[in-house]
Design a protein around this motif. Sequence first.
Motif, PDB file in Angstrom:
ATOM      1  N   LEU A 184       0.810  -1.223   0.000  1.00 22.52           N
ATOM      2  CA  LEU A 184       0.000   0.000   0.000  1.00 22.52           C
ATOM      3  C   LEU A 184       0.842   1.271   0.000  1.00 22.52           C
ATOM      4  O   LEU A 184       0.312   2.367  -0.080  1.00 22.52           O
ATOM      5  CB  LEU A 184      -0.926   0.012   1.222  1.00 22.52           C
ATOM      6  N   ALA A 185       2.161   1.114   0.117  1.00 20.39           N
ATOM      7  CA  ALA A 185       3.053   2.272   0.243  1.00 20.39           C
ATOM      8  C   ALA A 185       3.214   2.998  -1.095  1.00 20.39           C
ATOM      9  O   ALA A 185       3.282   2.375  -2.149  1.00 20.39           O
ATOM     10  CB  ALA A 185       4.418   1.822   0.759  1.00 20.39           C
ATOM     11  N   THR A 186       3.252   4.331  -1.019  1.00 21.09           N
ATOM     12  CA  THR A 186       3.497   5.143  -2.203  1.00 21.09           C
ATOM     13  C   THR A 186       4.754   5.979  -1.983  1.00 21.09           C
ATOM     14  O   THR A 186       5.185   6.177  -0.851  1.00 21.09           O
ATOM     15  CB  THR A 186       2.320   6.088  -2.513  1.00 21.09           C
ATOM     16  N   GLN A 187       5.305   6.472  -3.063  1.00 23.25           N
ATOM     17  CA  GLN A 187       6.509   7.295  -3.000  1.00 23.25           C
ATOM     18  C   GLN A 187       6.270   8.524  -3.861  1.00 23.25           C
ATOM     19  O   GLN A 187       5.737   8.428  -4.969  1.00 23.25           O
ATOM     20  CB  GLN A 187       7.702   6.496  -3.541  1.00 23.25           C
ATOM     21  N   SER A 188       6.656   9.701  -3.357  1.00 25.44           N
ATOM     22  CA  SER A 188       6.521  10.949  -4.112  1.00 25.44           C
ATOM     23  C   SER A 188       7.865  11.630  -4.229  1.00 25.44           C
ATOM     24  O   SER A 188       8.684  11.557  -3.308  1.00 25.44           O
ATOM     25  CB  SER A 188       5.543  11.898  -3.415  1.00 25.44           C
ATOM     26  N   PHE A 189       8.069  12.303  -5.361  1.00 28.35           N
ATOM     27  CA  PHE A 189       9.280  13.096  -5.548  1.00 28.35           C
ATOM     28  C   PHE A 189       8.984  14.233  -6.505  1.00 28.35           C
ATOM     29  O   PHE A 189       8.054  14.162  -7.313  1.00 28.35           O
ATOM     30  CB  PHE A 189      10.452  12.232  -6.035  1.00 28.35           C
ATOM     31  N   GLU A 190       9.762  15.293  -6.391  1.00 25.48           N
ATOM     32  CA  GLU A 190       9.569  16.477  -7.218  1.00 25.48           C
ATOM     33  C   GLU A 190      10.716  16.595  -8.204  1.00 25.48           C
ATOM     34  O   GLU A 190      11.860  16.283  -7.878  1.00 25.48           O
ATOM     35  CB  GLU A 190       9.501  17.716  -6.327  1.00 25.48           C
TER      36      GLU A 190
ATOM     37  N   ALA B 192       2.323   4.876  -7.779  1.00 21.09           N
ATOM     38  CA  ALA B 192       1.225   4.052  -7.282  1.00 21.09           C
ATOM     39  C   ALA B 192       1.793   2.881  -6.480  1.00 21.09           C
ATOM     40  O   ALA B 192       2.887   2.381  -6.770  1.00 21.09           O
ATOM     41  CB  ALA B 192       0.397   3.533  -8.449  1.00 21.09           C
ATOM     42  N   SER B 193       1.035   2.464  -5.498  1.00 22.79           N
ATOM     43  CA  SER B 193       1.429   1.270  -4.743  1.00 22.79           C
ATOM     44  C   SER B 193       1.234   0.057  -5.651  1.00 22.79           C
ATOM     45  O   SER B 193       0.489   0.127  -6.647  1.00 22.79           O
ATOM     46  CB  SER B 193       0.561   1.145  -3.492  1.00 22.79           C
ATOM     47  N   PRO B 194       1.873  -1.057  -5.343  1.00 29.71           N
ATOM     48  CA  PRO B 194       1.682  -2.260  -6.176  1.00 29.71           C
ATOM     49  C   PRO B 194       0.215  -2.669  -6.287  1.00 29.71           C
ATOM     50  O   PRO B 194      -0.240  -3.078  -7.355  1.00 29.71           O
ATOM     51  CB  PRO B 194       2.507  -3.322  -5.459  1.00 29.71           C
ATOM     52  N   LEU B 195      -0.549  -2.518  -5.202  1.00 30.91           N
ATOM     53  CA  LEU B 195      -1.964  -2.864  -5.241  1.00 30.91           C
ATOM     54  C   LEU B 195      -2.727  -1.922  -6.170  1.00 30.91           C
ATOM     55  O   LEU B 195      -3.520  -2.366  -7.008  1.00 30.91           O
ATOM     56  CB  LEU B 195      -2.561  -2.813  -3.831  1.00 30.91           C
ATOM     57  N   MET B 196      -2.484  -0.612  -6.064  1.00 29.50           N
ATOM     58  CA  MET B 196      -3.173   0.356  -6.913  1.00 29.50           C
ATOM     59  C   MET B 196      -2.772   0.175  -8.380  1.00 29.50           C
ATOM     60  O   MET B 196      -3.601   0.311  -9.274  1.00 29.50           O
ATOM     61  CB  MET B 196      -2.864   1.776  -6.452  1.00 29.50           C
ATOM     62  N   ARG B 197      -1.511  -0.156  -8.628  1.00 30.73           N
ATOM     63  CA  ARG B 197      -1.057  -0.399 -10.001  1.00 30.73           C
ATOM     64  C   ARG B 197      -1.805  -1.589 -10.613  1.00 30.73           C
ATOM     65  O   ARG B 197      -2.254  -1.548 -11.754  1.00 30.73           O
ATOM     66  CB  ARG B 197       0.452  -0.654 -10.010  1.00 30.73           C
TER      67      ARG B 197
ATOM     68  N   ASP C 107      14.847  14.028 -16.631  1.00 29.64           N
ATOM     69  CA  ASP C 107      15.440  12.726 -16.307  1.00 29.64           C
ATOM     70  C   ASP C 107      14.685  11.552 -16.926  1.00 29.64           C
ATOM     71  O   ASP C 107      14.879  10.421 -16.518  1.00 29.64           O
ATOM     72  CB  ASP C 107      15.538  12.517 -14.784  1.00 29.64           C
ATOM     73  N   GLU C 108      13.803  11.812 -17.889  1.00 24.06           N
ATOM     74  CA  GLU C 108      13.062  10.760 -18.577  1.00 24.06           C
ATOM     75  C   GLU C 108      12.474   9.737 -17.602  1.00 24.06           C
ATOM     76  O   GLU C 108      12.695   8.537 -17.704  1.00 24.06           O
ATOM     77  CB  GLU C 108      13.945  10.084 -19.616  1.00 24.06           C
ATOM     78  N   VAL C 109      11.719  10.228 -16.644  1.00 27.00           N
ATOM     79  CA  VAL C 109      11.071   9.378 -15.646  1.00 27.00           C
ATOM     80  C   VAL C 109      10.031   8.504 -16.325  1.00 27.00           C
ATOM     81  O   VAL C 109       9.240   8.986 -17.141  1.00 27.00           O
ATOM     82  CB  VAL C 109      10.423  10.253 -14.547  1.00 27.00           C
ATOM     83  N   ASP C 110      10.027   7.229 -16.018  1.00 28.00           N
ATOM     84  CA  ASP C 110       9.080   6.288 -16.597  1.00 28.00           C
ATOM     85  C   ASP C 110       7.794   6.303 -15.773  1.00 28.00           C
ATOM     86  O   ASP C 110       7.795   5.954 -14.592  1.00 28.00           O
ATOM     87  CB  ASP C 110       9.691   4.884 -16.620  1.00 28.00           C
ATOM     88  N   ILE C 111       6.690   6.718 -16.383  1.00 28.42           N
ATOM     89  CA  ILE C 111       5.401   6.763 -15.707  1.00 28.42           C
ATOM     90  C   ILE C 111       4.678   5.444 -15.961  1.00 28.42           C
ATOM     91  O   ILE C 111       4.531   5.010 -17.106  1.00 28.42           O
ATOM     92  CB  ILE C 111       4.548   7.948 -16.213  1.00 28.42           C
ATOM     93  N   GLN C 112       4.222   4.815 -14.897  1.00 28.82           N
ATOM     94  CA  GLN C 112       3.555   3.519 -14.954  1.00 28.82           C
ATOM     95  C   GLN C 112       2.063   3.686 -14.688  1.00 28.82           C
ATOM     96  O   GLN C 112       1.631   4.741 -14.211  1.00 28.82           O
ATOM     97  CB  GLN C 112       4.170   2.589 -13.895  1.00 28.82           C
ATOM     98  N   PRO C 113       1.252   2.665 -14.963  1.00 30.96           N
ATOM     99  CA  PRO C 113      -0.180   2.746 -14.675  1.00 30.96           C
ATOM    100  C   PRO C 113      -0.434   3.053 -13.193  1.00 30.96           C
ATOM    101  O   PRO C 113       0.185   2.446 -12.312  1.00 30.96           O
ATOM    102  CB  PRO C 113      -0.707   1.356 -15.025  1.00 30.96           C
TER     103      PRO C 113
END
Length: 100
Positions: free
Chosen positions: A6-12, A70-75, A34-40
Amino acid sequence: MALPFLATQSFELPCTITVEQSSEHFHAHVELADEVDIQPGDKVRVHGAPIQIPFGTRQVFERSATVTRASPLMRALTRIAAYFDLAELYEVSFNAGRIK
């Protein structure tokens, strides 16, 4: 204590916004540094005042954005929901003859 699934991570990080409004094009594109990869399930929030440009122009803006992973569950839930949204398109049928 947060469960790992359920854990999420945020960065700016900085981002570049390209906005064009003309008779040929009407779009806004955001490119993250930095060409961040955005996932579902990930969320991107661009900071700053709303952008308004005159018709017939194209402008580029530098802003900052916050990416929340997103957390693994939310993904997993997002992928399942996307599958069913895509399946709605399959319900469209095309008839070769005229409709009476």
